[in-house]
Every structure is written in structure tokens, then in C-alpha cells.
Design a protein around this motif. Structure first.
Motif, PDB file in Angstrom:
ATOM      1  N   TRP A  74       0.901  -1.306  -0.289  1.00 47.96           N
ATOM      2  CA  TRP A  74       0.191   0.072  -0.520  1.00 47.96           C
ATOM      3  C   TRP A  74       0.858   1.449   0.220  1.00 47.96           C
ATOM      4  N   LYS A  75       2.090   1.250   0.621  1.00 50.94           N
ATOM      5  CA  LYS A  75       2.185   2.708   0.136  1.00 50.94           C
ATOM      6  C   LYS A  75       3.729   2.432  -0.823  1.00 50.94           C
ATOM      7  N   ASN A  76       4.105   1.765  -1.043  1.00 55.11           N
ATOM      8  CA  ASN A  76       4.043   1.898  -2.254  1.00 55.11           C
ATOM      9  C   ASN A  76       3.163   2.250  -3.700  1.00 55.11           C
ATOM     10  N   GLY A  77       2.127   1.987  -3.072  1.00 56.99           N
ATOM     11  CA  GLY A  77       0.371   3.006  -3.822  1.00 56.99           C
ATOM     12  C   GLY A  77      -0.098   0.979  -4.954  1.00 56.99           C
ATOM     13  N   VAL A  78      -0.285   1.392  -5.417  1.00 52.45           N
ATOM     14  CA  VAL A  78      -1.078   1.151  -6.852  1.00 52.45           C
ATOM     15  C   VAL A  78      -0.865   1.227  -8.278  1.00 52.45           C
ATOM     16  N   PHE A  79      -1.290   0.549  -9.016  1.00 56.19           N
ATOM     17  CA  PHE A  79      -1.066   1.119 -10.207  1.00 56.19           C
ATOM     18  C   PHE A  79      -2.229   1.051 -11.189  1.00 56.19           C
ATOM     19  N   LEU A  80      -2.311   1.177 -12.863  1.00 58.54           N
ATOM     20  CA  LEU A  80      -3.559   1.465 -13.949  1.00 58.54           C
ATOM     21  C   LEU A  80      -2.871   1.351 -14.319  1.00 58.54           C
ATOM     22  N   GLN A  81      -2.644   0.184 -15.514  1.00 59.87           N
ATOM     23  CA  GLN A  81      -1.463   0.225 -16.808  1.00 59.87           C
ATOM     24  C   GLN A  81      -3.083  -0.225 -18.023  1.00 59.87           C
ATOM     25  N   MET A  82      -3.362   1.297 -18.143  1.00 60.10           N
ATOM     26  CA  MET A  82      -4.477   1.279 -19.377  1.00 60.10           C
ATOM     27  C   MET A  82      -3.342   1.717 -20.229  1.00 60.10           C
ATOM     28  N   ASN A  83      -4.120   0.385 -21.505  1.00 58.93           N
ATOM     29  CA  ASN A  83      -4.331   0.597 -22.713  1.00 58.93           C
ATOM     30  C   ASN A  83      -4.740   1.140 -23.483  1.00 58.93           C
ATOM     31  N   SER A  84      -5.128   1.106 -24.664  1.00 57.44           N
ATOM     32  CA  SER A  84      -6.332   0.361 -26.133  1.00 57.44           C
ATOM     33  C   SER A  84      -7.121   2.139 -25.559  1.00 57.44           C
ATOM     34  N   LEU A  85      -6.475   2.914 -25.553  1.00 60.19           N
ATOM     35  CA  LEU A  85      -7.550   4.254 -24.878  1.00 60.19           C
ATOM     36  C   LEU A  85      -8.082   4.595 -25.737  1.00 60.19           C
ATOM     37  N   LYS A  86      -9.332   4.791 -25.575  1.00 57.16           N
ATOM     38  CA  LYS A  86     -10.558   6.023 -25.859  1.00 57.16           C
ATOM     39  C   LYS A  86     -10.858   6.984 -25.896  1.00 57.16           C
ATOM     40  N   PRO A  87     -10.504   7.784 -26.844  1.00 60.14           N
ATOM     41  CA  PRO A  87     -12.162   9.499 -25.981  1.00 60.14           C
ATOM     42  C   PRO A  87     -12.534   9.220 -25.073  1.00 60.14           C
ATOM     43  N   GLU A  88     -13.343   8.400 -25.517  1.00 56.04           N
ATOM     44  CA  GLU A  88     -14.110   8.247 -24.280  1.00 56.04           C
ATOM     45  C   GLU A  88     -13.595   7.890 -23.092  1.00 56.04           C
ATOM     46  N   ASP A  89     -12.513   7.224 -22.400  1.00 60.77           N
ATOM     47  CA  ASP A  89     -11.582   7.819 -21.431  1.00 60.77           C
ATOM     48  C   ASP A  89     -11.445   8.943 -21.056  1.00 60.77           C
ATOM     49  N   THR A  90     -11.229   9.437 -22.187  1.00 63.42           N
ATOM     50  CA  THR A  90     -10.989  11.327 -20.849  1.00 63.42           C
ATOM     51  C   THR A  90     -12.043  11.353 -19.634  1.00 63.42           C
ATOM     52  N   ALA A  91     -11.053  12.068 -18.493  1.00 62.87           N
ATOM     53  CA  ALA A  91     -12.002  12.324 -17.241  1.00 62.87           C
ATOM     54  C   ALA A  91     -10.186  12.699 -16.626  1.00 62.87           C
ATOM     55  N   VAL A  92     -11.562  13.339 -14.924  1.00 59.86           N
ATOM     56  CA  VAL A  92     -10.868  13.126 -13.920  1.00 59.86           C
ATOM     57  C   VAL A  92     -10.298  12.048 -13.277  1.00 59.86           C
ATOM     58  N   TYR A  93      -9.330  11.012 -12.981  1.00 58.94           N
ATOM     59  CA  TYR A  93      -8.962   9.818 -12.684  1.00 58.94           C
ATOM     60  C   TYR A  93      -8.525   9.776 -11.030  1.00 58.94           C
ATOM     61  N   TYR A  94      -9.207   9.542 -10.356  1.00 61.57           N
ATOM     62  CA  TYR A  94      -9.415   9.858  -9.137  1.00 61.57           C
ATOM     63  C   TYR A  94      -8.588   8.286  -7.261  1.00 61.57           C
ATOM     64  N   CYS A  95      -7.814   7.943  -7.401  1.00 59.32           N
ATOM     65  CA  CYS A  95      -6.961   7.181  -6.436  1.00 59.32           C
ATOM     66  C   CYS A  95      -8.378   6.908  -4.834  1.00 59.32           C
ATOM     67  N   TYR A  96      -8.697   6.239  -4.529  1.00 62.28           N
ATOM     68  CA  TYR A  96      -9.663   5.758  -4.428  1.00 62.28           C
ATOM     69  C   TYR A  96      -9.180   5.140  -2.982  1.00 62.28           C
ATOM     70  N   ALA A  97      -9.245   4.526  -1.211  1.00 61.14           N
ATOM     71  CA  ALA A  97      -8.976   3.776  -0.877  1.00 61.14           C
ATOM     72  C   ALA A  97      -9.983   4.179   0.625  1.00 61.14           C
ATOM     73  N   ASP A  98      -9.664   2.810   0.964  1.00 58.33           N
ATOM     74  CA  ASP A  98     -11.116   2.487   2.046  1.00 58.33           C
ATOM     75  C   ASP A  98     -10.087   1.407   3.844  1.00 58.33           C
ATOM     76  N   ASP A  99     -10.636   1.409   4.529  1.00 57.91           N
ATOM     77  CA  ASP A  99     -10.645   1.968   5.745  1.00 57.91           C
ATOM     78  C   ASP A  99     -11.032  -0.175   6.472  1.00 57.91           C
ATOM     79  N   ARG A 100     -10.752  -0.837   6.618  1.00 59.15           N
ATOM     80  CA  ARG A 100     -11.550  -1.838   8.124  1.00 59.15           C
ATOM     81  C   ARG A 100     -12.902  -0.970   8.513  1.00 59.15           C
TER      82      ARG A 100
END
Length: 116
Positions: A74-100
Motif C-alpha cells: 500500500w505504501k508504494n501504491g497501486v498502478f493502473l495500466q491503461m491500454n487501447s485508450l479511447k476518447p471516451e476514457d477522457t476524465a479526471v482519474y481519482y485514486c480511492y482507498a477505504d479502510d477496515r
């Protein structure tokens, strides 16, 4: 409290790839799930992909087969590999977490623009 910092957004042509990163700090031992949501102009925020502490992944229907979520710790984090991107993928991308305890945390967001 958990703090989230995203990186890796930008401008890419249709069919291209981008990799987003999100690092966590603070009470990272309490995190049960991390991932990504996105919000395009005039639309509701939607699930992109999340991954649990146990490694279970869940994807939004529109990105299945094109995006892959992974994590180190969790410290080093999560990664999102996005391939074959389309114009409809245009957005603000927010990192999210929840706890116990059910608390939710959001990053500040990173812009992804897919355009020629």
C-alpha cells in the motif's frame, strides 16, 4: 487518516497507453482496498478498477480487457495500466482507498485526455 497522491496522467492519442500510480501514506496498515474511479465532464463518478488487500480485482465494464490494476504494497501504491485508450476514457482519474472502519479516502485527481 490516509493520504493518497496520484501521478501519471496526461495527453495520449487514441489507441495509446498510460500508466497511473497512486501512493498512500499515513495509516496505511488500515487500508482494505485501493483503486481508481473517474469522472468525465457532465457525468457521474464511476468505478474504473479496485484491488483488495487479498489481491481480488474488480473492473468497470467499460475498461475490462483494456485496463489492468496491480499493487506492490500500500505504501508504494497501486498502478493502473491503461491500454487501447479511447476518447471516451477522457476524465479526471481519482485514486480511492477505504479502510477496515469503512472510511473512504480520495486523491486530488489526475487528468487523462485521449485525443488526436
Amino acid at each position: 487518516q490516509v493520504q493518497l497522491v496520484e501521478s501519471g496522467g496526461g495527453l495520449v492519442q487514441p489507441g495509446g497507453s498510460l500508466r497511473l500510480s497512486c501512493a498512500a501514506s499515513g495509516k496505511i496498515f488500515s487500508i482494505s482496498l485501493m483503486g481508481w474511479y473517474r469522472q468525465a465532464p457532465g457525468k457521474q463518478r464511476e468505478l474504473v478498477a479496485v484491488i483488495t488487500a487479498g489481491g481480488t480485482q474488480n473492473y468497470g465494464d467499460s475498461v475490462k480487457g483494456r485496463f489492468t490494476i496491480s499493487r506492490d504494497n500500500w505504501k508504494n501504491g497501486v498502478f493502473l495500466q491503461m491500454n487501447s485508450l479511447k476518447p471516451e476514457d477522457t476524465a479526471v482519474y481519482y485514486c480511492y482507498a477505504d479502510d477496515r472502519n469503512g472510511r473512504q479516502y480520495w486523491g486530488q485527481g489526475t487528468q487523462v485526455t485521449v485525443s488526436s
